[in-house]
Motif scaffolding. Structure first.
Motif, short mmCIF file in Angstrom:
data_model
loop_
_atom_site.label_atom_id
_atom_site.label_comp_id
_atom_site.label_asym_id
_atom_site.label_seq_id
_atom_site.Cartn_x
_atom_site.Cartn_y
_atom_site.Cartn_z
N VAL A 140 0.84 -1.20 0.00
CA VAL A 140 0.00 0.00 0.00
C VAL A 140 0.88 1.25 0.00
O VAL A 140 0.60 2.22 -0.72
CB VAL A 140 -0.94 0.01 1.22
N LYS A 141 1.93 1.22 0.78
CA LYS A 141 2.83 2.37 0.86
C LYS A 141 3.55 2.62 -0.46
O LYS A 141 3.81 3.76 -0.83
CB LYS A 141 3.86 2.15 1.98
N SER A 142 3.88 1.54 -1.18
CA SER A 142 4.60 1.68 -2.44
C SER A 142 3.67 1.73 -3.65
O SER A 142 4.13 1.68 -4.79
CB SER A 142 5.59 0.52 -2.61
N LYS A 143 2.35 1.79 -3.40
CA LYS A 143 1.33 1.92 -4.45
C LYS A 143 1.37 0.74 -5.43
O LYS A 143 1.14 0.90 -6.63
CB LYS A 143 1.50 3.23 -5.23
N GLN A 144 1.65 -0.43 -4.93
CA GLN A 144 1.70 -1.62 -5.78
C GLN A 144 0.33 -2.28 -5.91
O GLN A 144 -0.56 -2.08 -5.07
CB GLN A 144 2.69 -2.64 -5.22
N ASN A 145 0.18 -3.06 -6.97
CA ASN A 145 -1.04 -3.83 -7.21
C ASN A 145 -0.76 -5.30 -6.99
O ASN A 145 0.39 -5.73 -6.83
CB ASN A 145 -1.55 -3.59 -8.63
N CYS A 146 -1.81 -6.10 -7.02
CA CYS A 146 -1.66 -7.55 -6.94
C CYS A 146 -2.74 -8.20 -7.78
O CYS A 146 -3.91 -7.82 -7.69
CB CYS A 146 -1.76 -8.01 -5.49
N VAL A 147 -2.35 -9.17 -8.60
CA VAL A 147 -3.30 -9.92 -9.42
C VAL A 147 -3.20 -11.39 -9.04
O VAL A 147 -2.12 -11.98 -9.09
CB VAL A 147 -3.03 -9.74 -10.93
N MET A 148 -4.33 -11.97 -8.64
CA MET A 148 -4.38 -13.38 -8.26
C MET A 148 -5.02 -14.16 -9.40
O MET A 148 -6.20 -13.96 -9.71
CB MET A 148 -5.21 -13.54 -6.97
N ILE A 149 -4.24 -15.05 -10.01
CA ILE A 149 -4.70 -15.79 -11.18
C ILE A 149 -4.83 -17.27 -10.83
O ILE A 149 -3.89 -17.88 -10.32
CB ILE A 149 -3.72 -15.62 -12.36
N GLY A 150 -6.00 -17.84 -11.11
CA GLY A 150 -6.18 -19.26 -10.84
C GLY A 150 -7.57 -19.74 -11.23
O GLY A 150 -8.47 -18.93 -11.48
N ASN A 151 -7.74 -21.03 -11.29
CA ASN A 151 -9.03 -21.61 -11.64
C ASN A 151 -10.03 -21.44 -10.51
O ASN A 151 -9.69 -21.04 -9.39
CB ASN A 151 -8.86 -23.10 -11.99
N SER A 152 -11.28 -21.74 -10.78
CA SER A 152 -12.35 -21.58 -9.80
C SER A 152 -12.14 -22.50 -8.59
O SER A 152 -11.65 -23.61 -8.73
CB SER A 152 -13.70 -21.86 -10.44
N GLY A 153 -12.55 -21.99 -7.43
CA GLY A 153 -12.55 -22.81 -6.23
C GLY A 153 -11.24 -22.92 -5.48
O GLY A 153 -11.10 -23.73 -4.57
N THR A 154 -10.26 -22.09 -5.83
CA THR A 154 -8.95 -22.19 -5.17
C THR A 154 -8.76 -21.16 -4.05
O THR A 154 -7.68 -21.03 -3.50
CB THR A 154 -7.82 -22.04 -6.21
N GLY A 155 -9.81 -20.41 -3.74
CA GLY A 155 -9.73 -19.48 -2.61
C GLY A 155 -9.31 -18.07 -2.95
O GLY A 155 -8.89 -17.32 -2.06
#
Length: 251
Positions: free
Chosen positions: A94-109
């Motif tokens: 948050v401090k460094s203004k970074q993003n995050c993308v979570m890639i995966g199939n359905s049902g993996t949380g």
């Protein structure tokens, strides 16, 4: 019996929003000094204030449910690195203004992790907003029709962290893609955005519908972004099979 002085103390505490201290008689310990009692009351007041802040920010976030990181089963995902989760939990992104993308199939949380990280950020006094992508696009279109799009966009972008769930579940028309791009472009290098999706970046054109916008969006998201590989077995399917097996064994 409440004395006039006690009434006045309670009135002043109410004006100062000192709920815990207004009930000081319940917390007062006669075997301790004035300073020790005062310190204890202030500690209780601070804790109550922090809890109220967490509750208020959680309500504003708009989570569809509450999911905690403590119950997230990361061990089921072979490609997900615990070091990445540990870093995200610290909220340094948050401090460094970074993003995050979570890639995966359905049902993996993915949604579980997204909400859990949002709750963790709220505990650290960050403001959070949660949207399922198709619901956000609908809201933006409705705001455009009512001439309130600028107001809605500013309100969304005031959040320190924007959580976007189910990116790519539903295809968008060009107008919807434009609205979404506007939100994400305005947050680029100024605020953090966390996204869950079933699709790798090369397939985003399939649901965004505009090749140039898709390329521009991916370009912004890839820069200064943590990417979590959450491909693995569906824990929902696994849990369902386990439940069925347990039911059969009882018969």
């Amino acid at each position: 019996m409440i004395t006039d002085l006690q009434n006045e103390i309670q009135k002043i505490c109410s004006q100062l929003s000192l709920k815990t201290i207004s009930n000081y008689q319940e917390c007062f310990q006669p075997n301790k000094s004035f300073e020790e009692n005062l310190f204890g009351l202030l500690q209780f007041e601070l804790l109550e204030k922090e809890q109220r802040g967490i509750s208020r920010r959680t309500m504003r976030a708009g989570f569809p449910m509450i999911k905690l990181l403590e119950t997230f089963e990361h061990g089921l995902l072979p490609n997900l690195k615990k070091e990445q989760l540990d870093e995200l939990m610290k909220c340094e992104y948050v401090k460094s203004k970074q993003n995050c993308v979570m890639i995966g199939n359905s049902g993996t949380g993915k949604s579980h992790l997204l909400i859990g990280l949002g709750i963790e950020a709220i505990k650290r006094k960050y403001s959070v907003r949660f949207f399922r992508v198709h619901e956000l696009v609908t809201l933006l279109k409705e705001a455009e029709a009512k001439n309130t799009l600028t107001t809605l966009t500013k309100r969304i972008n005031q959040a320190d962290i924007l959580l976007l769930d189910e990116f790519g579940y539903i295809s968008m028309d060009k107008n919807g893609t434009n609205h979404l791009f506007s939100i994400l472009a305005s947050r680029y290098e100024t605020k953090s955005t966390l996204i869950t999706t079933n699709y790798e970046f090369s397939k985003w054109i399939n649901f965004l519908g505009d090749e140039n916008l898709a390329a521009a969006l991916v370009d912004r998201l890839v820069h200064k972004t943590c990417i979590l590989d959450m491909r693995g077995p569906s824990y929902r399917l696994t849990n369902n099979q386990t439940t069925k097996s347990q039911s059969k064994s009882k018969k």
